[in-house]
Design a protein around this motif. Structure first.
Motif, PDB file in Angstrom:
ATOM      1  N   GLN A   3      47.810  34.080  25.487  1.00 24.74           N
ATOM      2  CA  GLN A   3      47.762  33.389  24.199  1.00 24.74           C
ATOM      3  C   GLN A   3      46.604  33.915  23.357  1.00 24.74           C
ATOM      4  N   LEU A   4      45.455  34.138  23.990  1.00 24.17           N
ATOM      5  CA  LEU A   4      44.328  34.740  23.271  1.00 24.17           C
ATOM      6  C   LEU A   4      44.752  36.080  22.666  1.00 24.17           C
ATOM      7  N   SER A   5      45.397  36.906  23.469  1.00 25.52           N
ATOM      8  CA  SER A   5      45.843  38.216  22.999  1.00 25.52           C
ATOM      9  C   SER A   5      46.826  38.079  21.841  1.00 25.52           C
ATOM     10  N   SER A   6      47.782  37.183  21.985  1.00 29.09           N
ATOM     11  CA  SER A   6      48.782  36.961  20.939  1.00 29.09           C
ATOM     12  C   SER A   6      48.139  36.497  19.631  1.00 29.09           C
ATOM     13  N   ASP A   7      47.093  35.683  19.747  1.00 28.93           N
ATOM     14  CA  ASP A   7      46.401  35.153  18.569  1.00 28.93           C
ATOM     15  C   ASP A   7      45.273  36.062  18.082  1.00 28.93           C
ATOM     16  N   ASN A   8      45.120  37.237  18.704  1.00 27.71           N
ATOM     17  CA  ASN A   8      44.022  38.153  18.361  1.00 27.71           C
ATOM     18  C   ASN A   8      42.669  37.469  18.483  1.00 27.71           C
ATOM     19  N   GLN A   9      42.490  36.782  19.615  1.00 28.89           N
ATOM     20  CA  GLN A   9      41.244  36.070  19.872  1.00 28.89           C
ATOM     21  C   GLN A   9      40.685  36.475  21.233  1.00 28.89           C
ATOM     22  N   VAL A  10      39.382  36.272  21.404  1.00 32.27           N
ATOM     23  CA  VAL A  10      38.703  36.526  22.673  1.00 32.27           C
ATOM     24  C   VAL A  10      37.573  35.513  22.822  1.00 32.27           C
ATOM     25  N   TYR A  11      37.132  35.324  24.046  1.00 41.11           N
ATOM     26  CA  TYR A  11      35.916  34.547  24.266  1.00 41.11           C
ATOM     27  C   TYR A  11      34.719  35.413  23.938  1.00 41.11           C
ATOM     28  N   GLU A  12      33.717  34.805  23.331  1.00 43.53           N
ATOM     29  CA  GLU A  12      32.495  35.517  22.968  1.00 43.53           C
ATOM     30  C   GLU A  12      31.681  35.890  24.201  1.00 43.53           C
ATOM     31  N   GLU A  13      31.753  35.072  25.235  1.00 44.64           N
ATOM     32  CA  GLU A  13      31.030  35.302  26.486  1.00 44.64           C
ATOM     33  C   GLU A  13      31.889  34.767  27.626  1.00 44.64           C
ATOM     34  N   ALA A  14      31.492  35.066  28.844  1.00 40.57           N
ATOM     35  CA  ALA A  14      32.206  34.565  30.017  1.00 40.57           C
ATOM     36  C   ALA A  14      32.247  33.038  29.948  1.00 40.57           C
ATOM     37  N   PRO A  15      33.450  32.446  29.930  1.00 45.26           N
ATOM     38  CA  PRO A  15      33.545  31.003  29.736  1.00 45.26           C
ATOM     39  C   PRO A  15      33.242  30.150  30.959  1.00 45.26           C
ATOM     40  N   ALA A  16      33.264  30.732  32.175  1.00 43.65           N
ATOM     41  CA  ALA A  16      33.075  29.904  33.360  1.00 43.65           C
ATOM     42  C   ALA A  16      32.515  30.723  34.511  1.00 43.65           C
ATOM     43  N   ARG A  17      31.984  30.005  35.502  1.00 44.13           N
ATOM     44  CA  ARG A  17      31.478  30.669  36.699  1.00 44.13           C
ATOM     45  C   ARG A  17      31.629  29.733  37.896  1.00 44.13           C
ATOM     46  N   LEU A  18      31.664  30.321  39.080  1.00 45.16           N
ATOM     47  CA  LEU A  18      31.653  29.554  40.319  1.00 45.16           C
ATOM     48  C   LEU A  18      30.235  29.514  40.847  1.00 45.16           C
ATOM     49  N   GLU A  19      29.814  28.353  41.316  1.00 44.70           N
ATOM     50  CA  GLU A  19      28.489  28.173  41.910  1.00 44.70           C
ATOM     51  C   GLU A  19      28.639  27.436  43.234  1.00 44.70           C
ATOM     52  N   ASN A  20      27.607  27.552  44.066  1.00 50.12           N
ATOM     53  CA  ASN A  20      27.510  26.770  45.296  1.00 50.12           C
ATOM     54  C   ASN A  20      28.750  26.922  46.175  1.00 50.12           C
ATOM     55  N   LEU A  21      29.188  28.152  46.385  1.00 49.21           N
ATOM     56  CA  LEU A  21      30.335  28.409  47.246  1.00 49.21           C
ATOM     57  C   LEU A  21      29.958  28.116  48.694  1.00 49.21           C
ATOM     58  N   ARG A  22      30.865  27.429  49.406  1.00 48.02           N
ATOM     59  CA  ARG A  22      30.623  27.047  50.793  1.00 48.02           C
ATOM     60  C   ARG A  22      31.962  26.844  51.487  1.00 48.02           C
ATOM     61  N   PRO A  23      31.961  26.819  52.827  1.00 49.22           N
ATOM     62  CA  PRO A  23      33.227  26.622  53.538  1.00 49.22           C
ATOM     63  C   PRO A  23      33.936  25.354  53.073  1.00 49.22           C
ATOM     64  N   GLY A  24      35.262  25.445  52.983  1.00 51.00           N
ATOM     65  CA  GLY A  24      36.052  24.332  52.474  1.00 51.00           C
ATOM     66  C   GLY A  24      36.933  23.657  53.496  1.00 51.00           C
ATOM     67  N   GLY A  25      36.774  23.969  54.770  1.00 49.09           N
ATOM     68  CA  GLY A  25      37.571  23.316  55.803  1.00 49.09           C
ATOM     69  C   GLY A  25      38.565  24.255  56.447  1.00 49.09           C
ATOM     70  N   ASP A  26      39.287  23.704  57.404  1.00 44.57           N
ATOM     71  CA  ASP A  26      40.271  24.484  58.151  1.00 44.57           C
ATOM     72  C   ASP A  26      41.396  24.950  57.239  1.00 44.57           C
ATOM     73  N   ALA A  27      41.836  26.167  57.479  1.00 50.95           N
ATOM     74  CA  ALA A  27      42.919  26.749  56.683  1.00 50.95           C
ATOM     75  C   ALA A  27      43.898  27.443  57.624  1.00 50.95           C
ATOM     76  N   PRO A  28      45.129  27.635  57.169  1.00 49.43           N
ATOM     77  CA  PRO A  28      46.091  28.394  57.974  1.00 49.43           C
ATOM     78  C   PRO A  28      45.588  29.813  58.234  1.00 49.43           C
ATOM     79  N   GLN A  29      46.185  30.460  59.230  1.00 49.44           N
ATOM     80  CA  GLN A  29      45.819  31.835  59.560  1.00 49.44           C
ATOM     81  C   GLN A  29      45.916  32.715  58.321  1.00 49.44           C
ATOM     82  N   ASP A  30      44.989  33.623  58.179  1.00 46.92           N
ATOM     83  CA  ASP A  30      44.914  34.578  57.072  1.00 46.92           C
ATOM     84  C   ASP A  30      44.624  33.923  55.721  1.00 46.92           C
ATOM     85  N   GLN A  31      44.129  32.687  55.737  1.00 43.51           N
ATOM     86  CA  GLN A  31      43.694  32.008  54.517  1.00 43.51           C
ATOM     87  C   GLN A  31      42.304  31.423  54.748  1.00 43.51           C
TER      88      GLN A  31
END
Length: 194
Positions: A114-142
């Motif tokens: 939609q940004l591309s279609s409207d000829n728009q962009v974000y001026e800066e990176a709009p988001a980031r991930l912080e404080n990454l940590r284990p999230g619990g048991d997951a299926p194999q290969d996840q």
């Protein structure tokens, strides 16, 4: 839609209307982010077919390791690639790193398109991930990763460099699911963890 509709940004996909199921629907891990994911839920069913090695050649070495730490490095890398797409309106990078079934990815890529279609962009990176940590048991290969998704309140610019909207700043605790394929990690989904 111009401006305000696009300015939901990355975290807005979770903070604005994305944190709960509409009435009359059954919550599922592959639907809109669930209110309380459990260790037995997976953010998505399975990884998509892997892209060719040339599409993943820019993935940092740490994010190519099939370890929990590699999964966390990949989740951070994915967010960097998504931010680049938001600031350039080019969806190719995150699309190659996303599972076909990733609903968060689909919504984010639609925003980029939609940004591309409207000829728009974000001026800066709009988001980031912080404080990454284990999230619990997951299926194999996840791997499930808990993190804080921070939206910075970035401006959306038109092709003349004029501000057309500004994201609301905010944070959301999220559960990020990544899955291992023959060609490395793929983002399975991002769901609200609160």
């Amino acid at each position: 839609m111009r401006g305000a509709g696009v300015a939901l940004g990355v975290t807005g996909l979770l903070l604005v209307g994305g944190c709960s199921e509409p009435e009359g629907t059954d919550p599922s891990p592959s639907a809109s982010p669930s209110a309380s994911p459990t260790a037995s839920e997976s953010p998505s069913d399975s990884p998509s077919p892997s892209p060719s090695p040339s599409e993943t050649s820019d993935v940092p070495a740490a994010a190519r390791e099939q370890t929990p730490e590699g999964a966390e490095a990949f989740a951070s890398y994915y967010m960097d690639v998504l931010n680049q797409a938001m600031t350039s309106a080019e969806p190719d990078g995150p699309e190659a790193l996303s599972a076909d079934s990733c609903r968060f990815c689909g919504r984010a890529l639609e925003t980029v398109r939609q940004l591309s279609s409207d000829n728009q962009v974000y001026e800066e990176a709009p988001a980031r991930l912080e404080n990454l940590r284990p999230g619990g048991d997951a299926p194999q290969d996840q791997v499930f990763i808990r993190a804080r998704l921070v939206q910075v309140g970035a401006n959306v610019l038109d092709d003349d460099g004029e501000v057309v909207s500004t994201d609301q700043s905010g944070t959301a605790e999220v559960l990020v699911g990544v899955g291992w394929t023959d060609d490395g990690w793929r983002l399975l989904d991002v769901e609200s963890a609160s």
